[in-house]
Design a protein around this motif. Structure first.
Motif, PDB file in Angstrom:
ATOM      1  N   TYR A  24       0.839  -1.189   0.000  1.00 14.53           N
ATOM      2  CA  TYR A  24       0.000   0.000   0.000  1.00 14.53           C
ATOM      3  C   TYR A  24       0.881   1.249   0.000  1.00 14.53           C
ATOM      4  O   TYR A  24       2.021   1.221   0.485  1.00 14.53           O
ATOM      5  CB  TYR A  24      -0.908   0.000   1.227  1.00 14.53           C
ATOM      6  CG  TYR A  24      -2.033  -1.009   1.153  1.00 14.53           C
ATOM      7  CD1 TYR A  24      -3.245  -0.687   0.547  1.00 14.53           C
ATOM      8  CD2 TYR A  24      -1.884  -2.289   1.678  1.00 14.53           C
ATOM      9  CE1 TYR A  24      -4.273  -1.620   0.468  1.00 14.53           C
ATOM     10  CE2 TYR A  24      -2.910  -3.226   1.604  1.00 14.53           C
ATOM     11  CZ  TYR A  24      -4.100  -2.881   0.994  1.00 14.53           C
ATOM     12  OH  TYR A  24      -5.116  -3.806   0.899  1.00 14.53           O
ATOM     13  N   TYR A  25       0.337   2.347  -0.512  1.00 11.30           N
ATOM     14  CA  TYR A  25       1.102   3.592  -0.526  1.00 11.30           C
ATOM     15  C   TYR A  25       1.456   4.027   0.892  1.00 11.30           C
ATOM     16  O   TYR A  25       2.566   4.464   1.171  1.00 11.30           O
ATOM     17  CB  TYR A  25       0.314   4.707  -1.208  1.00 11.30           C
ATOM     18  CG  TYR A  25       0.050   4.458  -2.675  1.00 11.30           C
ATOM     19  CD1 TYR A  25       1.100   4.240  -3.566  1.00 11.30           C
ATOM     20  CD2 TYR A  25      -1.248   4.439  -3.161  1.00 11.30           C
ATOM     21  CE1 TYR A  25       0.856   3.997  -4.906  1.00 11.30           C
ATOM     22  CE2 TYR A  25      -1.510   4.200  -4.501  1.00 11.30           C
ATOM     23  CZ  TYR A  25      -0.449   3.982  -5.371  1.00 11.30           C
ATOM     24  OH  TYR A  25      -0.699   3.732  -6.698  1.00 11.30           O
ATOM     25  N   ASP A  26       0.490   3.912   1.793  1.00 12.01           N
ATOM     26  CA  ASP A  26       0.685   4.299   3.190  1.00 12.01           C
ATOM     27  C   ASP A  26      -0.447   3.690   4.011  1.00 12.01           C
ATOM     28  O   ASP A  26      -1.313   2.982   3.483  1.00 12.01           O
ATOM     29  CB  ASP A  26       0.722   5.829   3.358  1.00 12.01           C
ATOM     30  CG  ASP A  26      -0.472   6.529   2.726  1.00 12.01           C
ATOM     31  OD1 ASP A  26      -1.550   5.903   2.622  1.00 12.01           O
ATOM     32  OD2 ASP A  26      -0.334   7.703   2.334  1.00 12.01           O
ATOM     33  N   HIS A  77      -4.007   4.491   2.880  1.00  8.65           N
ATOM     34  CA  HIS A  77      -4.448   3.697   1.737  1.00  8.65           C
ATOM     35  C   HIS A  77      -5.004   2.352   2.215  1.00  8.65           C
ATOM     36  O   HIS A  77      -6.058   1.889   1.744  1.00  8.65           O
ATOM     37  CB  HIS A  77      -3.268   3.492   0.791  1.00  8.65           C
ATOM     38  CG  HIS A  77      -3.618   2.831  -0.496  1.00  8.65           C
ATOM     39  ND1 HIS A  77      -2.670   2.237  -1.305  1.00  8.65           N
ATOM     40  CD2 HIS A  77      -4.810   2.640  -1.120  1.00  8.65           C
ATOM     41  CE1 HIS A  77      -3.277   1.732  -2.367  1.00  8.65           C
ATOM     42  NE2 HIS A  77      -4.562   1.954  -2.277  1.00  8.65           N
TER      43      HIS A  77
END
Length: 297
Positions: free
Chosen positions: A255-257, A260
């Motif tokens: 995941y991006y962060d 997300h």
């Protein structure tokens, strides 16, 4: 909060032996619980077809929304089928229940049931007809069997005979099987351009392959793989330590962060990761979230 006496009356049991049809059935889990708080259970999206077989006298009651699930008109079935979907389904949780849940590879649908997964992608449906004319008798015999070992013997024997009866069923295209394996290998984090290059097809052709057989796009399957693995990692953390570092899970699952990951959780579960953990804590501790296999035959 429930009192100590109510807590002591609750019993949770989950039994998940190795699959005897690897590549077709990813996992089969027997479950029995007593003293549940009456409410709703969230049936979560995954990259597998889900079958739930009731092994007691109570039918399975489920619907697409919480409001629909608690209405007197809510669908009822002794065998519930959940197709590939991108939002939670809601199943009524009775105080006592006994049953079995199967995770079936979407690419195995023709060999086990006849029709392709594309025709089984409704959120919820009665799975009795899909399992064949002997499904009702199978469920009765499993309910009468005194041990989980005997119940699993009956299940695997029935499914093996189903496979033998459909041995001439059309197989999925080899490119689609390889595409599924590629998505599984990267846990849903591989790009769609990378998948197309791996298969030597255009992105449009890859989407057609998945859509024709599965009724969903490869991107949707990839997202389901990623979410399913993240959810199981969180459950494993909770089982071992009682907590989970969502930032670490997000990073390890592509995941991006963390935000997300939380957005995906809200889409696929209808609640936050912390809300899901609170709901499922007892089931997690009892072993309800073991990982199925992820490679079709």
């Amino acid at each position: 909060m429930p009192g100590d006496s109510e807590t002591l009356l609750r019993r949770y049991e989950f039994v998940t032996p190795p699959s005897r049809l690897p590549g077709l059935v990813a996992s089969a889990t027997g479950y029995q619980s007593t003293g549940n708080p009456i409410g709703l259970h969230r049936g979560l999206p995954s990259p597998y077809l889900t079958f739930i077989l009731a092994l007691d006298d109570a039918p399975i009651i489920g619907a697409e929304t919480p409001d629909e699930a608690v209405r007197p008109t809510a669908p009822r079935a002794e065998v519930l089928l959940g197709g590939l979907h991108a939002r939670p389904a809601y199943v009524v949780q009775p105080r006592d229940q006994v049953g079995m849940q199967l995770a079936v590879h979407p690419l195995a649908a023709r060999r086990l049931f006849g029709p392709p997964t594309r025709e089984l992608t409704d959120l919820l449906g009665d799975g009795t007809a899909v399992l064949g004319s002997g499904a009702a008798r199978l469920r009765e015999r499993m309910a009468e069997a005194p041990t989980w070992a005997e119940r699993f013997d009956l299940l695997w024997d029935y499914l093996r005979r189903r496979v033998e009866a459909t041995e001439r069923a059309e197989a999925p295209p080899p490119a689609l099987v390889e595409g599924w394996r590629w998505l599984a290998r990267f846990g849903g984090t591989g790009s769609m351009d990378g998948l197309a290059r791996h298969l030597g097809y255009s992105g449009r052709r890859v989407s057609q392959l998945f859509g024709t057989e599965l009724g969903v796009s490869p991107k949707q399957i990839g997202r389901l793989f990623r979410f399913d693995l993240a959810r199981r990692q969180i459950a494993g953390d909770i089982d071992r330590t009682g907590r989970s570092d969502l930032g670490r899970v997000a990073a390890e699952r592509g995941y991006y962060d963390q935000s997300h990951l939380v957005r995906d959780f809200r889409q696929y579960t209808g609640t936050s990761p912390s809300g899901w953990i609170a709901e499922e804590f007892r089931n997690i501790q009892a072993g309800a979230h073991r990982s199925p296999e992820d490679s079709p035959a």
